[in-house]
Design an enzyme around this catalytic site. Structure first.
Site, PDB file in Angstrom:
ATOM      1  N   SER A 149       0.792  -1.252   0.126  1.00 46.02           N
ATOM      2  CA  SER A 149      -0.088  -0.055   0.046  1.00 46.02           C
ATOM      3  C   SER A 149       0.961   1.222   0.177  1.00 46.02           C
ATOM      4  O   SER A 149       1.915   1.210   0.707  1.00 46.02           O
ATOM      5  CB  SER A 149      -0.738   0.118   1.136  1.00 46.02           C
ATOM      6  OG  SER A 149      -1.878  -0.951   1.142  1.00 46.02           O
ATOM      7  N   GLU A 169      -1.182  18.922  -6.029  1.00 49.70           N
ATOM      8  CA  GLU A 169      -2.392  18.779  -6.506  1.00 49.70           C
ATOM      9  C   GLU A 169      -3.496  17.978  -6.010  1.00 49.70           C
ATOM     10  O   GLU A 169      -4.475  17.844  -6.104  1.00 49.70           O
ATOM     11  CB  GLU A 169      -2.284  18.413  -7.968  1.00 49.70           C
ATOM     12  CG  GLU A 169      -1.681  19.323  -8.786  1.00 49.70           C
ATOM     13  CD  GLU A 169      -0.250  19.258  -8.936  1.00 49.70           C
ATOM     14  OE1 GLU A 169       0.493  20.073  -9.203  1.00 49.70           O
ATOM     15  OE2 GLU A 169       0.435  18.392  -8.121  1.00 49.70           O
ATOM     16  N   SER A 170      -2.955  16.948  -5.125  1.00 51.88           N
ATOM     17  CA  SER A 170      -3.922  16.195  -4.173  1.00 51.88           C
ATOM     18  C   SER A 170      -3.021  14.776  -3.934  1.00 51.88           C
ATOM     19  O   SER A 170      -2.061  14.802  -3.130  1.00 51.88           O
ATOM     20  CB  SER A 170      -5.164  15.697  -4.752  1.00 51.88           C
ATOM     21  OG  SER A 170      -6.007  15.013  -3.744  1.00 51.88           O
ATOM     22  N   HIS A 208      -3.191   0.027  -3.564  1.00 51.76           N
ATOM     23  CA  HIS A 208      -3.128  -1.095  -2.923  1.00 51.76           C
ATOM     24  C   HIS A 208      -3.008  -2.373  -3.686  1.00 51.76           C
ATOM     25  O   HIS A 208      -3.861  -2.188  -4.829  1.00 51.76           O
ATOM     26  CB  HIS A 208      -4.575  -1.030  -1.830  1.00 51.76           C
ATOM     27  CG  HIS A 208      -4.714   0.155  -1.117  1.00 51.76           C
ATOM     28  ND1 HIS A 208      -4.057   0.337   0.160  1.00 51.76           N
ATOM     29  CD2 HIS A 208      -5.535   1.246  -1.736  1.00 51.76           C
ATOM     30  CE1 HIS A 208      -4.319   1.702   0.368  1.00 51.76           C
ATOM     31  NE2 HIS A 208      -5.230   2.109  -0.417  1.00 51.76           N
ATOM     32  N   CYS A 243      -6.443  18.547  -8.468  1.00 49.47           N
ATOM     33  CA  CYS A 243      -7.154  19.650  -8.492  1.00 49.47           C
ATOM     34  C   CYS A 243      -6.325  20.587  -9.231  1.00 49.47           C
ATOM     35  O   CYS A 243      -5.191  20.301  -9.567  1.00 49.47           O
ATOM     36  CB  CYS A 243      -7.166  20.308  -6.916  1.00 49.47           C
ATOM     37  SG  CYS A 243      -8.058  19.199  -5.772  1.00 49.47           S
TER      38      CYS A 243
END
Length: 141
Positions: free
Chosen positions: A55, A62-63, A68, A83
């Site tokens: 993971s 931007e985010s 996983h 974003c």
């Protein structure tokens, strides 16, 4: 209709189990995917489970990009959210799918943060499937 961000949710199958089980390799792929997608990396963390699976997340200005993995199933769940207007999350998704040698992908693109007239927000979902054929399990044909 303006949107604040694009969120890609990807189910990747037929992936290379050795890659999916290697946290360092996944980290390398994700850091490069951020570059390919014109994202600014802020931090990253990847964890190798015992006996199998990884993971991880790359936080970008931007985010984020996350994964996983289930190497024993050749399956990876990917999440790419950006974003603004400078990033290209679809290029990042394509890069990751290529590098983990996915044979199949079910992709949902969610346009998030669509402002309504009453100053509330909603989202729109577009979904598609791709069979990513590769020669000798290596290259896209």
């Amino acid at each position: 209709m303006e949107t604040i961000g694009f969120h890609y949710v990807v189910e990747a199958a037929g992936c290379d189990p050795e890659i999916l089980g290697n946290a360092d390799k996944i980290r390398q792929i994700f850091l490069e995917a951020a570059k390919v997608g014109k994202m600014e990396v802020k931090a990253s963390y990847f964890f190798k489970f015992s006996p199998t699976g990884v993971s991880g997340v790359v936080i970008v200005a931007e985010s984020h990009i996350s994964i996983h993995t289930w190497p024993e199933k050749g399956y990876a769940a990917l999440d790419v959210y950006t974003c603004g207007t400078t990033a290209d999350p679809e290029k990042a998704v394509d890069y990751i799918l290529d590098k983990i040698k996915a044979q199949y992908a079910h992709v949902s693109e969610i346009k998030r943060g669509i402002e309504e007239d009453d100053e509330t927000f909603t989202h729109m979902i577009l979904t598609w499937e791709e069979k990513l054929e590769r020669k000798n399990g290596d290259e896209k044909s």
